[in-house]
Scaffold this motif. Structure first.
Motif, PDB file in Angstrom:
ATOM      1  N   ILE A  82      41.242  25.893  37.796  1.00 43.54           N
ATOM      2  CA  ILE A  82      40.026  26.459  37.688  1.00 43.54           C
ATOM      3  C   ILE A  82      40.031  27.908  37.966  1.00 43.54           C
ATOM      4  O   ILE A  82      40.811  28.432  39.056  1.00 43.54           O
ATOM      5  CB  ILE A  82      38.976  25.768  38.716  1.00 43.54           C
ATOM      6  CG1 ILE A  82      38.855  24.532  38.394  1.00 43.54           C
ATOM      7  CG2 ILE A  82      37.613  26.756  38.437  1.00 43.54           C
ATOM      8  CD1 ILE A  82      37.806  23.806  39.265  1.00 43.54           C
ATOM      9  N   SER A  83      39.997  28.845  36.850  1.00 43.96           N
ATOM     10  CA  SER A  83      39.995  30.178  37.004  1.00 43.96           C
ATOM     11  C   SER A  83      38.567  30.957  36.809  1.00 43.96           C
ATOM     12  O   SER A  83      37.583  30.325  35.992  1.00 43.96           O
ATOM     13  CB  SER A  83      40.852  30.797  35.929  1.00 43.96           C
ATOM     14  OG  SER A  83      40.569  30.603  34.720  1.00 43.96           O
ATOM     15  N   VAL A  84      37.991  31.954  37.438  1.00 45.48           N
ATOM     16  CA  VAL A  84      36.939  32.446  37.408  1.00 45.48           C
ATOM     17  C   VAL A  84      37.299  34.200  37.621  1.00 45.48           C
ATOM     18  O   VAL A  84      38.104  34.529  38.035  1.00 45.48           O
ATOM     19  CB  VAL A  84      36.135  32.225  38.732  1.00 45.48           C
ATOM     20  CG1 VAL A  84      34.929  33.153  38.776  1.00 45.48           C
ATOM     21  CG2 VAL A  84      35.586  30.808  38.676  1.00 45.48           C
ATOM     22  N   ILE A 112      39.014  27.140  44.256  1.00 47.10           N
ATOM     23  CA  ILE A 112      39.246  27.563  42.984  1.00 47.10           C
ATOM     24  C   ILE A 112      40.555  28.163  42.843  1.00 47.10           C
ATOM     25  O   ILE A 112      41.064  29.041  43.784  1.00 47.10           O
ATOM     26  CB  ILE A 112      38.095  28.753  42.728  1.00 47.10           C
ATOM     27  CG1 ILE A 112      36.690  28.210  42.306  1.00 47.10           C
ATOM     28  CG2 ILE A 112      38.483  29.611  41.341  1.00 47.10           C
ATOM     29  CD1 ILE A 112      35.612  28.978  42.413  1.00 47.10           C
ATOM     30  N   ASP A 113      41.303  27.917  41.893  1.00 49.13           N
ATOM     31  CA  ASP A 113      42.753  28.271  41.772  1.00 49.13           C
ATOM     32  C   ASP A 113      43.093  29.792  41.833  1.00 49.13           C
ATOM     33  O   ASP A 113      43.924  30.264  42.178  1.00 49.13           O
ATOM     34  CB  ASP A 113      43.610  27.501  40.734  1.00 49.13           C
ATOM     35  CG  ASP A 113      43.412  26.006  40.910  1.00 49.13           C
ATOM     36  OD1 ASP A 113      44.296  25.446  41.357  1.00 49.13           O
ATOM     37  OD2 ASP A 113      42.385  25.492  40.455  1.00 49.13           O
ATOM     38  N   SER A 114      42.170  30.573  40.796  1.00 47.17           N
ATOM     39  CA  SER A 114      42.246  31.816  40.617  1.00 47.17           C
ATOM     40  C   SER A 114      41.270  32.714  40.408  1.00 47.17           C
ATOM     41  O   SER A 114      40.173  31.978  39.484  1.00 47.17           O
ATOM     42  CB  SER A 114      43.490  31.927  39.355  1.00 47.17           C
ATOM     43  OG  SER A 114      43.336  33.167  38.625  1.00 47.17           O
ATOM     44  N   LEU A 115      41.090  33.716  40.880  1.00 45.40           N
ATOM     45  CA  LEU A 115      39.878  34.548  40.811  1.00 45.40           C
ATOM     46  C   LEU A 115      40.107  36.093  40.607  1.00 45.40           C
ATOM     47  O   LEU A 115      40.981  36.609  41.289  1.00 45.40           O
ATOM     48  CB  LEU A 115      38.899  34.481  41.860  1.00 45.40           C
ATOM     49  CG  LEU A 115      37.518  35.286  41.813  1.00 45.40           C
ATOM     50  CD1 LEU A 115      36.452  34.498  42.189  1.00 45.40           C
ATOM     51  CD2 LEU A 115      37.680  36.584  42.605  1.00 45.40           C
ATOM     52  N   LEU A 148      39.965  29.936  47.765  1.00 44.25           N
ATOM     53  CA  LEU A 148      40.569  30.659  46.666  1.00 44.25           C
ATOM     54  C   LEU A 148      41.890  30.465  46.674  1.00 44.25           C
ATOM     55  O   LEU A 148      42.549  30.547  47.934  1.00 44.25           O
ATOM     56  CB  LEU A 148      40.139  31.820  46.499  1.00 44.25           C
ATOM     57  CG  LEU A 148      38.619  32.372  46.230  1.00 44.25           C
ATOM     58  CD1 LEU A 148      38.371  33.883  46.619  1.00 44.25           C
ATOM     59  CD2 LEU A 148      38.318  31.655  45.201  1.00 44.25           C
ATOM     60  N   GLY A 149      42.716  30.567  45.805  1.00 49.45           N
ATOM     61  CA  GLY A 149      44.241  30.550  45.434  1.00 49.45           C
ATOM     62  C   GLY A 149      44.526  32.005  45.370  1.00 49.45           C
ATOM     63  O   GLY A 149      44.641  32.784  46.154  1.00 49.45           O
ATOM     64  N   SER A 150      44.949  32.481  44.089  1.00 48.21           N
ATOM     65  CA  SER A 150      45.262  33.634  43.810  1.00 48.21           C
ATOM     66  C   SER A 150      44.050  34.577  43.338  1.00 48.21           C
ATOM     67  O   SER A 150      43.191  34.125  42.904  1.00 48.21           O
ATOM     68  CB  SER A 150      46.362  33.631  42.609  1.00 48.21           C
ATOM     69  OG  SER A 150      45.657  32.947  41.709  1.00 48.21           O
TER      70      SER A 150
END
Length: 257
Positions: A82-84, A112-115, A148-150
Motif C-alpha cells: 500500500i502506497s499513499v 502503510i508500506d510507503s508514504l 508507516l514503512g518508508s
C-alpha cells in the motif's frame, strides 16, 4: 455537484472508493492526475451516500457504487503493498495527522508500506525547512508506532532535501521530482541520493493537485466558498504479480461561506 447539504456542515470528507471499478474512468484512460481526481469526485458526488459518523458539522461521503472494498478481499495483507501520497494545502500538522488517520480507517489497515508528502510551497527554502521539519516529526512518530514503512517527500529543492535528511531521525528514503518542471535532475541531488541509498523517482502530479477553480466547480460552490484542507491518493499493488489492484482518493474540504 454537491446539493442539499445542511448549512451546519462545515467540513466535507470524500472517499472515491476504488476508482478502477468506475467504468466512466476506464474509457478516459490516460488522464493526468488532476483530471482523474476531478472526474472521480464528480462521479462520487453524483451518486453519493452519506456515512453516519455522529459529527454534526462534518459530512462524510462515499460513492454508492457497490464496490466499497478498497483492499482486495481475496488477497492476504502480507501479499499487498500500500502506497499513499498526501497533498496538504497548508503546513499544519493537524492536516497531515487527520489525513493519515483517515486513510488507515478507510482502508481498514494498521500499516502503510510507503508514504510521500507533497506540499505546493512557493516559500523561500529558509522558511520552508522549519515547517517541513514539524510535519516530518508527525511521520517519524507513525514510523515509531510501526504504522508507516518508508517515508519521503515530493518536489523540494536539493538544499532543502539534504538539510531535512541530515536533520531527521528517520531519514527520508524517497524523493519525487516532476520532470515537467525540472527537465534535468540536479546533479547534486543525483549524487546525494545515490550515496545515501534514497529512491529518486519521477512523477506527473501537477504543482497543485486540485486548483481552486476546479474545487469550486466540483462542489458547485461560489468563489472561495470551499477550501482544500488535504487530499491523498492511495494505491494497492499485489506484490508477487506487480498488479495494481486498487486506487482511489480521499480529501477533506472546508466550507467557508
Amino acid at each position: 455537484m454537491l446539493k442539499n447539504v445542511p448549512t451546519t456542515v462545515r467540513r466535507i470528507l470524500v472517499h472515491t472508493e476504488n476508482i478502477l471499478n468506475l467504468n466512466e474512468l476506464k474509457i478516459k484512460a490516460g488522464q493526468n492526475p488532476t483530471d482523474e481526481l476531478i472526474e472521480s469526485l464528480k462521479i462520487t458526488l453524483d451518486r453519493w451516500a452519506p456515512v453516519t459518523n455522529g459529527i454534526t458539522d462534518t459530512l462524510e461521503i462515499r460513492g454508492n457504487s457497490g464496490h466499497a472494498a478498497s483492499i482486495p478481499e481475496s488477497e492476504s495483507r502480507s501479499d499487498l503493498k500500500i502506497s499513499v501520497k498526501v497533498f496538504i494545502s497548508s503546513l499544519k500538522t493537524d492536516a497531515l495527522s487527520e489525513a493519515l488517520e483517515k486513510v488507515f480507517a478507510v482502508l481498514e489497515v494498521t500499516f502503510i508500506d510507503s508514504l510521500v508528502l507533497a506540499y505546493p510551497s512557493k516559500s523561500e527554502p529558509s522558511m520552508l525547512l522549519p515547517a517541513l521539519q514539524e510535519l516530518w516529526q508527525v511521520l517519524e512518530n507513525y514510523v515509531a508506532w510501526q504504522r508507516l514503512g518508508s517515508i519521503g517527500v515530493s518536489d523540494v529543492d536539493t538544499d532543502v532535501f539534504i538539510s531535512l535528511y541530515q536533520w531527521a531521525k528517520v531519514k527520508p528514503s524517497i524523493i519525487q521530482i516532476n520532470l515537467a518542471t525540472c527537465c534535468v535532475v540536479p546533479p547534486a541531488l543525483q549524487e546525494f541520493t545515490k550515496d545515501h541509498n534514497v529512491q529518486l523517482l519521477t512523477h506527473s502530479d501537477p504543482f497543485e493537485i486540485l486548483p481552486r477553480s476546479a474545487l469550486n466547480d466540483v462542489f458547485g460552490a461560489a468563489e472561495d466558498a470551499v477550501s482544500l484542507f488535504w487530499a491523498l491518493r492511495f494505491q494497492v499493488h499485489v506484490k508477487c504479480r506487480g498488479v495494481l489492484a486498487s486506487k482511489g482518493y480521499l480529501l477533506c474540504v472546508h466550507r467557508t461561506d
